[in-house]
Design a protein around this motif. Structure first.
Motif, PDB file in Angstrom:
ATOM      1  N   VAL A 124      -1.854  -5.081   7.038  1.00  0.00           N
ATOM      2  CA  VAL A 124      -1.067  -4.371   6.032  1.00  0.00           C
ATOM      3  C   VAL A 124       0.376  -4.269   6.501  1.00  0.00           C
ATOM      4  CG1 VAL A 124      -3.083  -3.050   5.291  1.00  0.00           C
ATOM      5  CG2 VAL A 124      -1.564  -2.101   7.018  1.00  0.00           C
ATOM      6  N   SER A 125       1.260  -4.066   5.544  1.00  0.00           N
ATOM      7  CA  SER A 125       2.684  -4.009   5.858  1.00  0.00           C
ATOM      8  C   SER A 125       3.059  -2.651   6.429  1.00  0.00           C
ATOM      9  CB  SER A 125       3.505  -4.289   4.600  1.00  0.00           C
ATOM     10  OG  SER A 125       4.884  -4.094   4.852  1.00  0.00           O
ATOM     11  N   ALA A 126       3.856  -2.685   7.472  1.00  0.00           N
ATOM     12  CA  ALA A 126       4.341  -1.432   8.070  1.00  0.00           C
ATOM     13  C   ALA A 126       5.684  -1.016   7.488  1.00  0.00           C
ATOM     14  CB  ALA A 126       4.477  -1.596   9.589  1.00  0.00           C
ATOM     15  N   VAL A 127       6.190  -1.773   6.530  1.00  0.00           N
ATOM     16  CA  VAL A 127       7.514  -1.499   5.977  1.00  0.00           C
ATOM     17  C   VAL A 127       7.417  -0.669   4.699  1.00  0.00           C
ATOM     18  CG1 VAL A 127       9.621  -2.546   5.075  1.00  0.00           C
ATOM     19  CG2 VAL A 127       8.427  -3.601   6.996  1.00  0.00           C
ATOM     20  N   ALA A 128       6.454  -1.007   3.831  1.00  0.00           N
ATOM     21  CA  ALA A 128       6.348  -0.319   2.545  1.00  0.00           C
ATOM     22  C   ALA A 128       6.040   1.163   2.756  1.00  0.00           C
ATOM     23  CB  ALA A 128       5.266  -0.962   1.690  1.00  0.00           C
ATOM     24  N   ARG A 129       6.402   1.973   1.770  1.00  0.00           N
ATOM     25  CA  ARG A 129       6.249   3.421   1.898  1.00  0.00           C
ATOM     26  C   ARG A 129       5.437   3.969   0.729  1.00  0.00           C
ATOM     27  NH1 ARG A 129       9.238   8.017   0.138  1.00  0.00           N
ATOM     28  NH2 ARG A 129       9.128   9.759   1.604  1.00  0.00           N
ATOM     29  N   ASP A 130       4.496   4.905   1.027  1.00  0.00           N
ATOM     30  CA  ASP A 130       3.676   5.574   0.034  1.00  0.00           C
ATOM     31  C   ASP A 130       2.925   4.581  -0.853  1.00  0.00           C
ATOM     32  OD1 ASP A 130       4.214   8.077   0.924  1.00  0.00           O
ATOM     33  OD2 ASP A 130       5.870   8.433  -0.475  1.00  0.00           O
ATOM     34  N   THR A 131       2.339   3.592  -0.240  1.00  0.00           N
ATOM     35  CA  THR A 131       1.485   2.648  -0.953  1.00  0.00           C
ATOM     36  C   THR A 131       0.093   2.722  -0.348  1.00  0.00           C
ATOM     37  OG1 THR A 131       1.966   0.828   0.569  1.00  0.00           O
ATOM     38  CG2 THR A 131       3.463   1.111  -1.303  1.00  0.00           C
ATOM     39  N   ALA A 132      -0.834   1.951  -0.914  1.00  0.00           N
ATOM     40  CA  ALA A 132      -2.182   1.905  -0.348  1.00  0.00           C
ATOM     41  C   ALA A 132      -2.128   1.417   1.096  1.00  0.00           C
ATOM     42  CB  ALA A 132      -3.070   1.003  -1.188  1.00  0.00           C
ATOM     43  N   SER A 133      -1.179   0.528   1.381  1.00  0.00           N
ATOM     44  CA  SER A 133      -1.058   0.023   2.746  1.00  0.00           C
ATOM     45  C   SER A 133      -0.664   1.128   3.723  1.00  0.00           C
ATOM     46  CB  SER A 133      -0.022  -1.108   2.789  1.00  0.00           C
ATOM     47  OG  SER A 133      -0.450  -2.220   2.041  1.00  0.00           O
ATOM     48  N   THR A 134       0.281   1.960   3.340  1.00  0.00           N
ATOM     49  CA  THR A 134       0.707   3.020   4.256  1.00  0.00           C
ATOM     50  C   THR A 134      -0.393   4.065   4.431  1.00  0.00           C
ATOM     51  OG1 THR A 134       1.771   4.197   2.412  1.00  0.00           O
ATOM     52  CG2 THR A 134       3.138   2.715   3.687  1.00  0.00           C
ATOM     53  N   ARG A 135      -1.141   4.337   3.379  1.00  0.00           N
ATOM     54  CA  ARG A 135      -2.252   5.285   3.508  1.00  0.00           C
ATOM     55  C   ARG A 135      -3.339   4.722   4.422  1.00  0.00           C
ATOM     56  NH1 ARG A 135      -0.849   5.879  -1.982  1.00  0.00           N
ATOM     57  NH2 ARG A 135      -2.493   4.462  -2.685  1.00  0.00           N
ATOM     58  N   ARG A 136      -3.590   3.428   4.285  1.00  0.00           N
ATOM     59  CA  ARG A 136      -4.574   2.805   5.169  1.00  0.00           C
ATOM     60  C   ARG A 136      -4.088   2.819   6.610  1.00  0.00           C
ATOM     61  NH1 ARG A 136      -8.765  -0.470   5.833  1.00  0.00           N
ATOM     62  NH2 ARG A 136      -8.618  -2.185   7.312  1.00  0.00           N
ATOM     63  N   MET A 137      -2.802   2.530   6.811  1.00  0.00           N
ATOM     64  CA  MET A 137      -2.245   2.527   8.165  1.00  0.00           C
ATOM     65  C   MET A 137      -2.330   3.919   8.783  1.00  0.00           C
ATOM     66  SD  MET A 137       1.488   1.168   9.367  1.00  0.00           S
ATOM     67  CE  MET A 137       1.030  -0.502   8.935  1.00  0.00           C
ATOM     68  N   GLN A 138      -2.064   4.937   7.992  1.00  0.00           N
ATOM     69  CA  GLN A 138      -2.133   6.305   8.493  1.00  0.00           C
ATOM     70  C   GLN A 138      -3.545   6.633   8.968  1.00  0.00           C
ATOM     71  OE1 GLN A 138      -1.685   9.273   5.448  1.00  0.00           O
ATOM     72  NE2 GLN A 138      -1.186  10.903   6.909  1.00  0.00           N
ATOM     73  N   SER A 139      -4.544   6.315   8.164  1.00  0.00           N
ATOM     74  CA  SER A 139      -5.925   6.609   8.543  1.00  0.00           C
ATOM     75  C   SER A 139      -6.363   5.787   9.744  1.00  0.00           C
ATOM     76  CB  SER A 139      -6.856   6.344   7.351  1.00  0.00           C
ATOM     77  OG  SER A 139      -6.531   7.162   6.251  1.00  0.00           O
ATOM     78  N   PHE A 140      -5.961   4.518   9.766  1.00  0.00           N
ATOM     79  CA  PHE A 140      -6.329   3.637  10.869  1.00  0.00           C
ATOM     80  C   PHE A 140      -5.743   4.147  12.190  1.00  0.00           C
ATOM     81  CE2 PHE A 140      -5.481   0.036  13.653  1.00  0.00           C
ATOM     82  CZ  PHE A 140      -6.685  -0.651  13.643  1.00  0.00           C
ATOM     83  N   ASP A 141      -4.461   4.475  12.188  1.00  0.00           N
ATOM     84  CA  ASP A 141      -3.805   4.939  13.414  1.00  0.00           C
ATOM     85  C   ASP A 141      -4.396   6.250  13.905  1.00  0.00           C
ATOM     86  OD1 ASP A 141      -2.170   2.736  13.449  1.00  0.00           O
ATOM     87  OD2 ASP A 141      -0.460   3.736  12.506  1.00  0.00           O
TER      88      ASP A 141
END
Length: 470
Positions: A124-141
């Motif tokens: 997932v992208s670490a650049v985009a903000r408040d998207t499904a990718s950032t929510r996934r990154m938050q949970s993963f980390d």
């Protein structure tokens, strides 16, 4: 230039990519090409997660690489952009990204830029903000931090040290706020959902699937909404977790916004009380564990859908018995098949009149129509509704009474009407239907009450339509 680049990166991290683009563009216009500023400007475009901005980011990358063809940061960023592009919409971009990736392998075979670029297509992208990718990154980390620390408090303390060492790194700021919130007293349940959310959801799916299957097979009286209610009730804990994670992202954004006016220089990054901020690994789009749970969930869905379809399409098998006599009346065929039984799905049918005169059609007392076959699509409105099986009779006859009768042991639906014919004779007509049969019976009912009419209709149904097992 390093300070300006740091400020642009901080603005992107704070969710202000437009301001970041303005800062980087002004510096490039004033001082000329700079590889770091080109990278910051391109990432500010990528943060918008928009096709037009992706096109603009590619133009910036290509302009930067024209001036700095061997810059590792630009090559890595460009390869990431190309790897995340849709190969069908941008086949040329994907090919150009492969060339940039090949050059990066030559120049820096062990660099973080190469690792990130190679993982970009599957992460997932670490650049985009408040998207499904950032929510996934938050949970993963956060899950990774708790799983690798001896206690929740230790995970939160370590994340806080990392965030302090890199105050403009949004990912680390979100991790620090998330672990701090989840490590608080009384948050054990939220941590369990974060770490074991897939298993919990699979268990919920299994419970709901079991309830649905029981409802469709052995407990038809239970409302189907009960399974939906259980699913919603078991999903409630996730609502609290989502609110907690959203609040942590908001706090991280506020922290980054406050840090923007005081950017640190490149040489100061990574220093925070002796603790250096690590580079967090790419977040995969789908892990093997998630794939296993997704497969199990898909199997549950197929099981429920298969059971539902099997229950919906199943119908009881009957055979017809054309009695030569019934209640002392002589019977004969009465015309060709017509009416509702002439529809698709009919396997066999009878249409007979029973009378007491010299010929069966004289002095008619009883007319029976029955058909068997696949009628799993039949519903109550097809029997009792205005456009149902008795609809035409209601329009042409003088209907005195109209009521829904008890269907009896065979189930389905039964509707009866009492009519007066052209000769003033009072008759009754009852129509029944279930998933395996439809039929009607009409007879003289001068002095019969509702109970007697229903009893005779049920007797006709059971006598002329019998389960094949009998």
């Amino acid at each position: 230039m390093n300070d300006i680049r740091t400020r642009a990166e901080a603005l992107v991290a704070a969710g202000r990519p437009a301001e970041a683009r303005a800062v980087a563009r002004d510096a490039l216009d004033a001082d000329g090409p700079d590889a770091g500023l080109c990278l910051a400007l391109a990432r500010a475009h990528m943060a918008e997660d928009d096709d037009d901005h992706d096109d603009a980011a590619e133009r910036v990358f290509r302009d930067g690489l024209d001036a700095f063809p061997d810059d590792i940061g630009l090559l890595g960023g460009y390869a990431e952009l190309c790897a995340r592009s849709d190969g069908f919409d941008h086949p040329g971009r994907r090919a150009r990204g492969e060339r940039a990736l090949g050059r990066l392998r030559e120049l820096a075979p062990h660099s973080a830029e190469l690792r990130n670029a190679e993982a970009a297509g599957n992460s997932v992208s670490a650049v985009a903000r408040d998207t499904a990718s950032t929510r996934r990154m938050q949970s993963f980390d956060a899950a990774r931090a708790f799983a690798g620390a001896p206690t929740p408090e230790a995970a939160a303390a370590q994340a806080a040290q990392w965030a302090a060492a890199a105050p403009h790194d949004r990912r680390l700021a979100v991790l620090a706020e998330t672990t701090a919130a989840l490590a608080a007293p009384g948050r054990a349940g939220a941590r369990f959902l974060l770490l074991r959310g897939l298993a919990y959801r699979l268990a919920v799916g299994a419970v709901v699937a079991l309830l649905v299957i029981l409802r469709l097979t052995v407990l038809p009286a239970v409302p189907l909404g009960a399974a939906t209610g259980v699913a919603l009730l078991l999903e409630l804990p996730f609502l609290g977790l989502r609110r907690l994670l959203k609040a942590a992202r908001d706090r991280a954004g506020a922290r980054l916004a406050e840090a923007v006016p005081e950017p640190v220089s490149e040489g100061e990054r990574g220093e925070g009380g002796g603790f250096g901020a690590p580079e967090l690994p790419p977040v995969p789009r789908l892990t093997r564990r998630e794939g296993v749970y997704a497969g199990a969930g898909g199997a549950l869905l197929l099981l429920v859908c298969g059971t539902a379809y099997g229950t919906y399409s199943a119908y009881p098998r009957y055979e017809l018995v054309a009695h030569a006599e019934f209640h002392g009346l002589t019977g004969s065929e009465f015309g060709a098949l017509r009416g509702p039984g002439a529809e698709e799905g009919v396997e066999d049918s009878i249409f007979r009149m029973y009378g007491s005169g010299p010929a069966p059609t004289e002095g008619g007392h009883l007319v029976v129509f029955a058909a068997v076959g696949d009628f799993h699509r039949v519903r109550a409105q097809d029997v009792s509704g205005a456009t149902g099986m008795l609809g035409a009779l209601r329009e042409t006859a003088d209907v005195r009474e109209d009521w829904a009768a008890e269907p009896g042991a065979r189930g389905g639906w039964t509707q009866c009407v009492r009519v007066t014919d052209a000769e003033g004779l009072r008759k009754a007509v009852c129509m029944w239907a279930d998933k395996g049969s439809v039929g009607s019976v009409g007879f003289v009912a001068e002095h019969m009450g509702r109970a007697e009419i229903e009893e005779l209709a049920a007797e006709v149904r059971e006598s002329f339509v019998r389960p094949v097992d009998d």
